[in-house]
Write a protein that holds these residues in place. Sequence first.
Motif, PDB file in Angstrom:
ATOM      1  N   ALA A   6       1.889   6.301  38.831  1.00 57.60           N
ATOM      2  CA  ALA A   6       2.378   5.458  39.929  1.00 57.60           C
ATOM      3  C   ALA A   6       3.240   4.306  39.428  1.00 57.60           C
ATOM      4  N   GLY A   7       2.813   3.595  38.423  1.00 60.35           N
ATOM      5  CA  GLY A   7       3.582   2.455  37.918  1.00 60.35           C
ATOM      6  C   GLY A   7       4.894   2.874  37.297  1.00 60.35           C
ATOM      7  N   GLU A   8       4.869   3.974  36.537  1.00 56.32           N
ATOM      8  CA  GLU A   8       6.081   4.483  35.889  1.00 56.32           C
ATOM      9  C   GLU A   8       7.086   4.969  36.935  1.00 56.32           C
ATOM     10  N   ALA A   9       6.597   5.693  37.931  1.00 55.57           N
ATOM     11  CA  ALA A   9       7.473   6.214  38.980  1.00 55.57           C
ATOM     12  C   ALA A   9       8.058   5.085  39.803  1.00 55.57           C
ATOM     13  N   ALA A  10       7.280   4.059  40.059  1.00 59.57           N
ATOM     14  CA  ALA A  10       7.775   2.926  40.835  1.00 59.57           C
ATOM     15  C   ALA A  10       8.816   2.150  40.042  1.00 59.57           C
ATOM     16  N   GLN A  11       8.626   2.024  38.727  1.00 54.64           N
ATOM     17  CA  GLN A  11       9.557   1.280  37.883  1.00 54.64           C
ATOM     18  C   GLN A  11      10.904   1.999  37.800  1.00 54.64           C
ATOM     19  N   ASN A  12      10.892   3.281  37.489  1.00 57.72           N
ATOM     20  CA  ASN A  12      12.121   4.062  37.442  1.00 57.72           C
ATOM     21  C   ASN A  12      11.805   5.518  37.733  1.00 57.72           C
ATOM     22  N   PRO A  13      11.932   5.929  38.977  1.00 55.38           N
ATOM     23  CA  PRO A  13      11.542   7.290  39.352  1.00 55.38           C
ATOM     24  C   PRO A  13      12.377   8.384  38.690  1.00 55.38           C
ATOM     25  N   VAL A  14      13.637   8.131  38.375  1.00 59.72           N
ATOM     26  CA  VAL A  14      14.468   9.153  37.735  1.00 59.72           C
ATOM     27  C   VAL A  14      13.971   9.384  36.303  1.00 59.72           C
ATOM     28  N   ALA A  15      13.725   8.305  35.564  1.00 60.70           N
ATOM     29  CA  ALA A  15      13.208   8.435  34.197  1.00 60.70           C
ATOM     30  C   ALA A  15      11.855   9.136  34.202  1.00 60.70           C
ATOM     31  N   ALA A  16      11.005   8.798  35.159  1.00 56.68           N
ATOM     32  CA  ALA A  16       9.686   9.428  35.248  1.00 56.68           C
ATOM     33  C   ALA A  16       9.815  10.920  35.561  1.00 56.68           C
ATOM     34  N   LEU A  17      10.742  11.267  36.424  1.00 53.80           N
ATOM     35  CA  LEU A  17      10.960  12.673  36.780  1.00 53.80           C
ATOM     36  C   LEU A  17      11.421  13.462  35.555  1.00 53.80           C
ATOM     37  N   VAL A  18      12.390  12.931  34.820  1.00 49.27           N
ATOM     38  CA  VAL A  18      12.900  13.617  33.632  1.00 49.27           C
ATOM     39  C   VAL A  18      11.793  13.749  32.591  1.00 49.27           C
ATOM     40  N   ALA A  19      11.046  12.682  32.338  1.00 52.01           N
ATOM     41  CA  ALA A  19       9.964  12.729  31.348  1.00 52.01           C
ATOM     42  C   ALA A  19       8.925  13.783  31.715  1.00 52.01           C
TER      43      ALA A  19
END
Length: 142
Positions: A6-19
Motif C-alpha cells: 500500500a505505501g509503495e503503490a501510493a508513493q509511486n504506483p508506476v514504479a510499484a507496478l513495474v517492480a
Amino acid sequence: MRPLPAGEAAQNPVAALVAAHLDDDEQTVRAVGCDDIEAVDYLWGSRYLQLRSGDKSEVTTELPAELANHIARYDPSRVLDEVAAKRRILARHPGATASSECPGCGAHLDGTWVTPPGGTCPELADLAAPYVSPEAERVVRW
C-alpha cells in the motif's frame, strides 16, 4: 504477481507496478528449472529444444522451427539478465511523486524538468509499457 504494498503503490504506483511484474518475471523463469535453452535442428525443417541445467540435459518433442527458435531466444539466462537491467533502470528512476520530479531524469540545460511535478517519469512509463493492462492504464499516464 505479488500484491503492491500500500505505501509503495501510493508513493509511486508506476514504479510499484513495474517492480511487481519484474518479480513475477523472475519467479516464472526460475520455475522453468533450466539455465539454458537451445534450438537444435531435427527433421524436415523442424527443431527440438535442448534444455540444460548444470551438467544435466534433456530434449523436448519436435516443434516448428520458428517456435523453437523463439523459445530458445528467450531462454532463462537472457530473461534474468533483462530483469536485472530493468531493475537497475528502476533504481535510477524512482519516479515522480505527487510533489516532486523524478531525480533520475534530471533537468534540461534550460532548467526545465523532463518529468513535471506529479507526472510520470518517461523511463518508468517505458518500463511499464509491456505490462499495460486495465490495472496499469490507471497509473501510467502517456
